[in-house]
Design a protein around this motif. Structure first.
Motif, PDB file in Angstrom:
ATOM      1  N   TYR A 125       0.873  -0.932   0.134  1.00  0.00           N
ATOM      2  CA  TYR A 125       0.487  -0.105  -0.139  1.00  0.00           C
ATOM      3  C   TYR A 125       1.108   1.083  -0.122  1.00  0.00           C
ATOM      4  O   TYR A 125       0.296   2.199  -1.289  1.00  0.00           O
ATOM      5  CB  TYR A 125      -0.664  -0.026   1.281  1.00  0.00           C
ATOM      6  CG  TYR A 125      -1.867   1.476   1.381  1.00  0.00           C
ATOM      7  CD1 TYR A 125      -3.119   1.333   0.117  1.00  0.00           C
ATOM      8  CD2 TYR A 125      -1.279   2.415   1.791  1.00  0.00           C
ATOM      9  CE1 TYR A 125      -3.622   2.778   0.456  1.00  0.00           C
ATOM     10  CE2 TYR A 125      -2.773   3.578   2.432  1.00  0.00           C
ATOM     11  CZ  TYR A 125      -3.329   3.436   1.570  1.00  0.00           C
ATOM     12  OH  TYR A 125      -3.960   4.475   1.444  1.00  0.00           O
ATOM     13  N   LEU A 126       1.712   1.797   0.709  1.00  0.00           N
ATOM     14  CA  LEU A 126       3.047   2.470   0.808  1.00  0.00           C
ATOM     15  C   LEU A 126       3.680   2.495  -0.375  1.00  0.00           C
ATOM     16  O   LEU A 126       3.737   3.764  -1.011  1.00  0.00           O
ATOM     17  CB  LEU A 126       3.626   2.156   1.773  1.00  0.00           C
ATOM     18  CG  LEU A 126       3.503   2.413   3.919  1.00  0.00           C
ATOM     19  CD1 LEU A 126       5.016   2.472   4.590  1.00  0.00           C
ATOM     20  CD2 LEU A 126       3.321   4.332   3.332  1.00  0.00           C
ATOM     21  N   ALA A 127       3.864   1.700  -0.832  1.00  0.00           N
ATOM     22  CA  ALA A 127       4.161   1.700  -2.662  1.00  0.00           C
ATOM     23  C   ALA A 127       3.539   1.864  -3.410  1.00  0.00           C
ATOM     24  O   ALA A 127       3.195   3.204  -4.047  1.00  0.00           O
ATOM     25  CB  ALA A 127       4.923   0.056  -3.190  1.00  0.00           C
ATOM     26  N   VAL A 128       2.523   2.112  -3.547  1.00  0.00           N
ATOM     27  CA  VAL A 128       1.340   2.305  -4.025  1.00  0.00           C
ATOM     28  C   VAL A 128       0.729   3.995  -4.089  1.00  0.00           C
ATOM     29  O   VAL A 128       1.062   4.426  -5.213  1.00  0.00           O
ATOM     30  CB  VAL A 128       0.007   1.144  -4.188  1.00  0.00           C
ATOM     31  CG1 VAL A 128      -0.935   2.197  -4.828  1.00  0.00           C
ATOM     32  CG2 VAL A 128       0.030   0.210  -4.875  1.00  0.00           C
ATOM     33  N   LEU A 129       0.882   4.145  -3.086  1.00  0.00           N
ATOM     34  CA  LEU A 129       0.326   5.296  -2.897  1.00  0.00           C
ATOM     35  C   LEU A 129       1.639   6.169  -3.026  1.00  0.00           C
ATOM     36  O   LEU A 129       1.670   7.539  -3.120  1.00  0.00           O
ATOM     37  CB  LEU A 129       0.547   5.430  -0.480  1.00  0.00           C
ATOM     38  CG  LEU A 129      -0.057   6.957  -0.347  1.00  0.00           C
ATOM     39  CD1 LEU A 129      -1.735   7.022  -0.658  1.00  0.00           C
ATOM     40  CD2 LEU A 129      -0.262   6.963   0.991  1.00  0.00           C
ATOM     41  N   LEU A 130       2.921   6.105  -2.452  1.00  0.00           N
ATOM     42  CA  LEU A 130       4.096   7.460  -2.462  1.00  0.00           C
ATOM     43  C   LEU A 130       3.819   7.231  -4.218  1.00  0.00           C
ATOM     44  O   LEU A 130       4.737   8.133  -4.823  1.00  0.00           O
ATOM     45  CB  LEU A 130       5.322   6.288  -2.101  1.00  0.00           C
ATOM     46  CG  LEU A 130       5.254   6.541  -0.538  1.00  0.00           C
ATOM     47  CD1 LEU A 130       6.353   5.961   0.126  1.00  0.00           C
ATOM     48  CD2 LEU A 130       5.362   8.119  -0.192  1.00  0.00           C
TER      49      LEU A 130
END
Length: 561
Positions: A125-130
């Motif tokens: 999720y962090l990878a997608v968000l960033l």
């Protein structure tokens, strides 16, 4: 490991651009194959399979796998198919189910399964968000876009999960925190940097490049060479030929661009890390256990991954080159249209102006009846103005012909001092040259240029006329010829007010009179543009040197005969 195979469905949802407002692929709605509603299901199945494979064969630090493909696949598909908050919620839930099911099938306890599932989802999720925040276009075909994606999604995103897993395994099993955290970070960073980049690089435009049999065969050959080389390096043979990988990657970047490099990096990652964990390759005799896997991870991340930026740079260069070519074509078409317009206008002006001149001369000569002194003066003004318009028409026609390439020049040995003397005599007869001294200076003998004598005289006459009109206040105009290392230099020197650097840059633009449109000095602003074109047709160069208040030196350099 076979993580690259799960990306085969992605061309169905590939798109070249992403809408910045929603972070969605703008072409996603037009791509079909595996429909977007099914993408989360297939992704969850792929994540399950890859999780089982990674936990069964790639664990290197306690319970953490050094080769982790599930995260990269999930990130790539999520970014490519996202359609809004509800879709994101469903996608995340299905991926979490896939991760959890894979952990359970691999033999992890419920507690470990829960911990690893939460950590993986935080990672993904962090990878997608960033990536949405810092690389919203998902355009890896530019250096800036590629760097933004790699730094935000691959470097930063896995850090919180790596720290959390390291702390939890230290608390639960007494595992080495640093070894566990770094193994997690390297594995997941590599997965996103390589596999997610590969998934994002698969676009319709990229795939269309390989429709040609020759290009497809070239891709197969180069990727096969990479595969064979790394099998020999990290396989049972463990041959010391690792120096071959980098040149092959550079060759792939040049020939296959982004998609080829990402595909090669996937192959190298699987073979290098997998082979090192099995005890093969250059690190087998030096390092043990998790250290071998970490060295292979470092090799791929810092040794081979930078080639991805080379491919992005080449893609960016190709795109800029295409834009430049398209702009050049548009400019050439516009120039051709302008040249046709100028030629048509010049032809339309010449005929009626000739009639006006004839009538004016008849009127002035009294052949149309008695003429008073006032009428004679008016007839003179009429003829003078008409001849100015006629000169403008001829200049327009010359400009149009020069820009369209219709002007032909006959290059032959031309006596430059003789041309300067002819121009001096013709200019001295003009009314505006009255009281002005015009000198010709020839420095040396054999000042013979390879030029068209008629066009050269036209150029020098134009420069001299400008010097008389704009620099006549200095009282003298000098025409000088001298020899340079490989040709002849002609200078037209005046002692007028000179030109500022800003005006010098605009001198040779057509119809630009440098703010003198309302002055008493006659002109149309096309003489210098025509002179520049005529000089270039003769293989020469033209320019100006001037300082405000110190006059100007217009020069022409031509090859010697």
């Amino acid at each position: 490991m076979t993580m690259s195979r799960v990306l085969d469905p992605q061309p169905a949802v590939a798109a070249d651009t992403v809408s910045p407002s929603r972070g969605l692929p703008s072409g996603a709605s037009s791509t079909r194959g595996i429909g977007q509603p099914l993408a989360p299901v297939f992704t969850a199945m792929a994540v399950l399979v890859l999780t089982v494979l990674a936990l069964s064969f790639a664990r290197s630090a306690d319970m953490v796998a050094a080769l982790w493909g599930a995260g990269g696949v999930a990130v790539a598909v999520w970014l490519r198919t996202s359609r809004g908050p509800l879709y994101d919620l469903c996608f995340g839930a299905l991926v979490a189910c896939g991760v959890a099911a894979g952990n359970l099938l691999a033999g992890n306890s419920t507690k470990m399964t829960l911990m690893f599932t939460v950590a993986n989802m935080v990672d993904i999720y962090l990878a997608v968000l960033l990536a949405r925040r810092f690389a919203p276009t998902l355009n890896l075909a530019s250096v800036q876009g590629c760097c933004r994606f790699l730094i935000s999604a691959a470097v930063i995103a896995p850090i919180p999960a790596a720290v959390g897993v390291g702390a939890m395994l230290y608390w639960m099993n007494g595992a080495d925190f640093m070894e566990t955290a770094q193994t997690w970070w390297f594995g997941h960073a590599l997965s996103i940097a390589v596999i997610a980049s590969f998934g994002l690089a698969i676009t319709r435009r990229e795939l269309l490049r390989y429709r040609a049999p020759a290009r497809a065969a070239e891709a197969v050959i180069l990727l096969s060479l990479v595969t064979v080389a790394n099998l020999l390096i990290f396989g049972m043979q463990s041959l010391p030929i690792s120096f071959l990988t980098l040149p092959l990657l550079l060759l792939i970047a040049v020939r296959l661009r982004l998609l080829g490099v990402t595909a090669a990096l996937v192959i190298i990652s699987i073979l290098a890390i997998g082979g090192s964990m099995m005890g093969h390759g250059p690190y087998a005799a030096v390092f043990k256990g998790a250290d071998r896997a970490m060295m292979a991870q470092l090799l791929v991340l810092f040794g081979y991954l930078p080639i991805l930026l080379v491919a992005a740079l080449l893609e960016e260069r190709d795109r800029l080159s295409d834009r430049a070519k398209a702009g050049q074509v548009r400019a050439e078409r516009a120039s051709e249209a302008k040249s046709r317009l100028l030629a048509n206008v010049a032809h339309e002006i010449k005929s009626p102006v000739g009639g006006i001149i004839g009538i004016g001369e008849l009127w002035r000569a009294g052949q149309l009846g008695p003429v008073s002194p006032t009428q004679a003066e008016m007839a003179d003004m009429l003829v003078k103005t008409a001849r100015q318009v006629e000169t403008l028409a001829h200049d327009l026609l010359d400009v149009a012909r020069a820009e369209s390439g219709a002007v032909k020049v006959e290059l032959r040995p031309t006596d430059v001092p003789g041309v300067l003397d002819d121009v001096r005599r013709a200019t001295a007869l003009r009314p505006e040259a009255h009281g002005l001294k015009i000198d010709v200076i020839s420095e040396g003998d054999g000042l013979v240029a390879l030029a068209d004598s008629q066009r050269l005289a036209q150029v020098v006459a134009n420069l001299t006329s400008n010097a008389v009109k704009y620099g006549g206040s200095g009282g003298i105009v000098v025409l000088r010829a001298s020899r340079i290392h490989d040709g002849v230099r002609i200078e037209v020197i005046d002692r007028g007010p000179g030109l500022s650097p800003e005006k010098q840059t605009q001198l040779f633009e057509p119809f630009n009179r440098l703010g003198l449109e309302r002055s008493t000095v006659e002109g149309h602003g096309i003489g210098l543009a025509l002179a520049k074109r005529l000089v270039e047709l003769q293989g020469g160069t033209i320019g100006v040197n001037s300082t405000p208040g110190e006059g100007a030196v217009f020069w022409v350099e031509l090859p010697s005969a």
